[in-house]
Design an enzyme around this catalytic site. Sequence first.
Site, PDB file in Angstrom:
ATOM      1  CG  ASN A  16      -0.372  -0.063   2.506  1.00  0.00           C
ATOM      2  OD1 ASN A  16       0.684  -0.659   2.687  1.00  0.00           O
ATOM      3  ND2 ASN A  16      -0.985   0.586   3.459  1.00  0.00           N
ATOM      4  CD  GLU A  35       3.851  -1.988  13.436  1.00  0.00           C
ATOM      5  OE1 GLU A  35       2.679  -1.574  13.505  1.00  0.00           O
ATOM      6  OE2 GLU A  35       4.665  -1.881  14.360  1.00  0.00           O
ATOM      7  CB  CYS A  81      -2.577   0.057   8.002  1.00  0.00           C
ATOM      8  SG  CYS A  81      -1.156   1.113   8.331  1.00  0.00           S
ATOM      9  CD  GLU A  89       7.592  -1.064  11.750  1.00  0.00           C
ATOM     10  OE1 GLU A  89       6.766  -0.410  11.102  1.00  0.00           O
ATOM     11  OE2 GLU A  89       8.354  -1.903  11.230  1.00  0.00           O
TER      12      GLU A  89
HETATM   13  P1  NAD Z   1       0.044  -9.455   2.932  1.00  0.00           P
HETATM   14  O1  NAD Z   1       0.060  -9.972   4.320  1.00  0.00           O
HETATM   15  O2  NAD Z   1      -0.675 -10.237   1.901  1.00  0.00           O
HETATM   16  O3  NAD Z   1       1.536  -9.310   2.375  1.00  0.00           O
HETATM   17  C1  NAD Z   1       2.503  -8.519   3.019  1.00  0.00           C
HETATM   18  C2  NAD Z   1       3.876  -9.050   2.658  1.00  0.00           C
HETATM   19  O4  NAD Z   1       4.023 -10.338   3.215  1.00  0.00           O
HETATM   20  C3  NAD Z   1       4.116  -9.190   1.164  1.00  0.00           C
HETATM   21  O5  NAD Z   1       5.448  -8.859   0.871  1.00  0.00           O
HETATM   22  C4  NAD Z   1       3.866 -10.673   0.932  1.00  0.00           C
HETATM   23  O6  NAD Z   1       4.542 -11.181  -0.183  1.00  0.00           O
HETATM   24  C5  NAD Z   1       4.437 -11.253   2.216  1.00  0.00           C
HETATM   25  N1  NAD Z   1       3.923 -12.578   2.567  1.00  0.00           N
HETATM   26  C6  NAD Z   1       2.729 -13.134   2.251  1.00  0.00           C
HETATM   27  N2  NAD Z   1       2.654 -14.387   2.748  1.00  0.00           N
HETATM   28  C7  NAD Z   1       3.817 -14.617   3.397  1.00  0.00           C
HETATM   29  C8  NAD Z   1       4.340 -15.729   4.113  1.00  0.00           C
HETATM   30  N3  NAD Z   1       3.654 -16.860   4.253  1.00  0.00           N
HETATM   31  N4  NAD Z   1       5.566 -15.615   4.658  1.00  0.00           N
HETATM   32  C9  NAD Z   1       6.278 -14.485   4.536  1.00  0.00           C
HETATM   33  N5  NAD Z   1       5.850 -13.398   3.846  1.00  0.00           N
HETATM   34  C10 NAD Z   1       4.622 -13.475   3.294  1.00  0.00           C
HETATM   35  O7  NAD Z   1      -0.479  -7.975   3.028  1.00  0.00           O
HETATM   36  P2  NAD Z   1      -0.769  -6.962   1.827  1.00  0.00           P
HETATM   37  O8  NAD Z   1      -2.033  -7.392   1.169  1.00  0.00           O
HETATM   38  O9  NAD Z   1       0.463  -6.774   1.012  1.00  0.00           O
HETATM   39  O10 NAD Z   1      -0.997  -5.581   2.617  1.00  0.00           O
HETATM   40  C11 NAD Z   1      -2.223  -5.183   3.132  1.00  0.00           C
HETATM   41  C12 NAD Z   1      -2.287  -5.430   4.613  1.00  0.00           C
HETATM   42  O11 NAD Z   1      -1.203  -4.780   5.263  1.00  0.00           O
HETATM   43  C13 NAD Z   1      -3.534  -4.854   5.238  1.00  0.00           C
HETATM   44  O12 NAD Z   1      -4.063  -5.790   6.137  1.00  0.00           O
HETATM   45  C14 NAD Z   1      -3.031  -3.635   5.992  1.00  0.00           C
HETATM   46  O13 NAD Z   1      -3.791  -3.247   7.095  1.00  0.00           O
HETATM   47  C15 NAD Z   1      -1.683  -4.090   6.406  1.00  0.00           C
HETATM   48  N6  NAD Z   1      -0.831  -2.943   6.725  1.00  0.00           N
HETATM   49  C16 NAD Z   1      -0.514  -2.704   8.027  1.00  0.00           C
HETATM   50  C17 NAD Z   1       0.262  -1.604   8.366  1.00  0.00           C
HETATM   51  C18 NAD Z   1       0.637  -1.304   9.781  1.00  0.00           C
HETATM   52  O14 NAD Z   1       1.507  -0.501   9.991  1.00  0.00           O
HETATM   53  N7  NAD Z   1       0.016  -1.917  10.768  1.00  0.00           N
HETATM   54  C19 NAD Z   1       0.733  -0.765   7.353  1.00  0.00           C
HETATM   55  C20 NAD Z   1       0.381  -1.038   6.040  1.00  0.00           C
HETATM   56  C21 NAD Z   1      -0.393  -2.138   5.729  1.00  0.00           C
END
Ligand code: NAD
Length: 480
Positions: free
Chosen positions: A150, A248, A282, A461
């Site tokens: 995002n 996060e 997020c 963080e």
């Molecule tokens: P996601 O969990 O699908 O993917 C995030 C990352 O994790 C990607 O690089 C993905 O390739 C990797 N990943 C996926 N499966 C994995 C596994 N089994 N092992 C290791 N890595 C793996 O999330 P997304 O769809 O890319 O992002 C959206 C989500 O992120 C939303 O839920 C949003 O709320 C959250 N988010 C949280 C914050 C925060 O600071 N809390 C900030 C931004 C986004």
Amino acid sequence: MKKLQNFINGNYCDPCSGEYIDNFEPATGEVYSLIPNSNADDVQGAVTAAEQAFPIWSNMSIEERSEILVKLSQGIEARMDEFVDAESRDNGKPRSLAAHVDIPRAVSNFHFFATAILHYASESHNMVGVGVNYTLRKPIGIVGCISPWNLPLYLFSWKIAPALAAGNCVIAKPSEVTPYTAYLLGEVAKEAGMPPGVLNILHGEGGSVGDAIVKHPKIKAISFTGGTNTGEYIARTAAPMFKKLSLELGGKNPNIIFADCDFDEMLSTTLRSSFANQGQICLCGSRIFVQREIYDRFKAAFVDRVSKTVVSNPQDPKAKLGAVVSKPHMEKVLSYVELAKEEGGTVLTGGERVILDAPYDKGYFLRPTVIEGLDFKCRTNQEEIFGPVVTITPFDTEEEVLEMANSTQYGLSATLWTSNLKRAHRMANELDAGIVWINAWLVRDLRTPFGGTKSSGVGREGGWEALRFFTEAKNVFVKY
Ligand code: NAD
């Protein structure tokens, strides 16, 4: 077709598998580049490089490390337009947003931690007549940084910068959905004089290369930002290996509006906090609670402004909203609009795909959507949609809105609009959230702790919190 490459040991290289994945441009729906489909073999290559680099990087003086990281931040700044174009094209976000938020904040993150490390002191505890303790804060070694799509470079740098500043070597993986700016970062790191192997950037899917990073025994800490389900899987995998974990995760943030707020300021900020980055931040406030006295006034003014919001191709300087990040994500968001209707909600504006003129007619554009009439416990109000969709709900009392605000599994951020000072502090104290903004949204001071409670994550963080996470404390006692 441009083929991106991994960045390992200071060089760009093809993935061991020789395979690539399609990278789609959200604004056109077309494949525009190819991403390495990396696996455990690439992770092993990066770990070997990082092991060799660690003694060099961790023994370098703090001033030298700081200088390289400052140069890195300046390197991104010098190529601002290129990074902005890449981020906007890869993610679908308006170019203006990438130019004002994403890339400048990535520059700030590197600069902040490059200089923070110069001031990072460790503790000493004197025991009168007995001896003295001093605590060393040593880099962990090799750490893994995994980030979402995002705010691609912004969140990538939010992890990598403190990890490197603290003296660690990094194996980093951006989202496979938005790899481009992370790909460019390798060039900048090299130009900044970063020794080979200190920063390694691998591309590919979470289930293969991401999983291999989490499972590699020599990677001692994982800093992850992404979805709650993925975070849960990572926690389950890494915990038995006793890795340090910073998670996060998702959010479903309340935006609470009292009748005594500054209405105009609240309204314009609420437009941003609802729909900035197509609602894919997020921290967006997707559940809007409005005190009943001003509910009708708010509804009329908000729906009017939202319905006039320009959804356009990301290059259009007038675009307030661009494309959402992918076709599956667009379909997920639309499925939640259908769910909201089934749950008894009324769509006041939006709720549909926008088809723009060619070449953007296959792009993933959605009209910003406002829904009312839903129970606060329904799925639409409990599950993370992560798109340009908000619900509005009236409330009467503080107690009532607190119950509704705190009712989800998430606890990332909350926004509060009121001019009553006592109420502001009282509510801030009671809200289940790691971050509370009062009469503001998304104001970030890089020194402050950032993170969520409950299913929104573990750890914080930002500032010293990040430097503590990326160091191991060792206490030494000396007898008098
Ligand atoms: P996601 O969990 O699908 O993917 C995030 C990352 O994790 C990607 O690089 C993905 O390739 C990797 N990943 C996926 N499966 C994995 C596994 N089994 N092992 C290791 N890595 C793996 O999330 P997304 O769809 O890319 O992002 C959206 C989500 O992120 C939303 O839920 C949003 O709320 C959250 N988010 C949280 C914050 C925060 O600071 N809390 C900030 C931004 C986004």
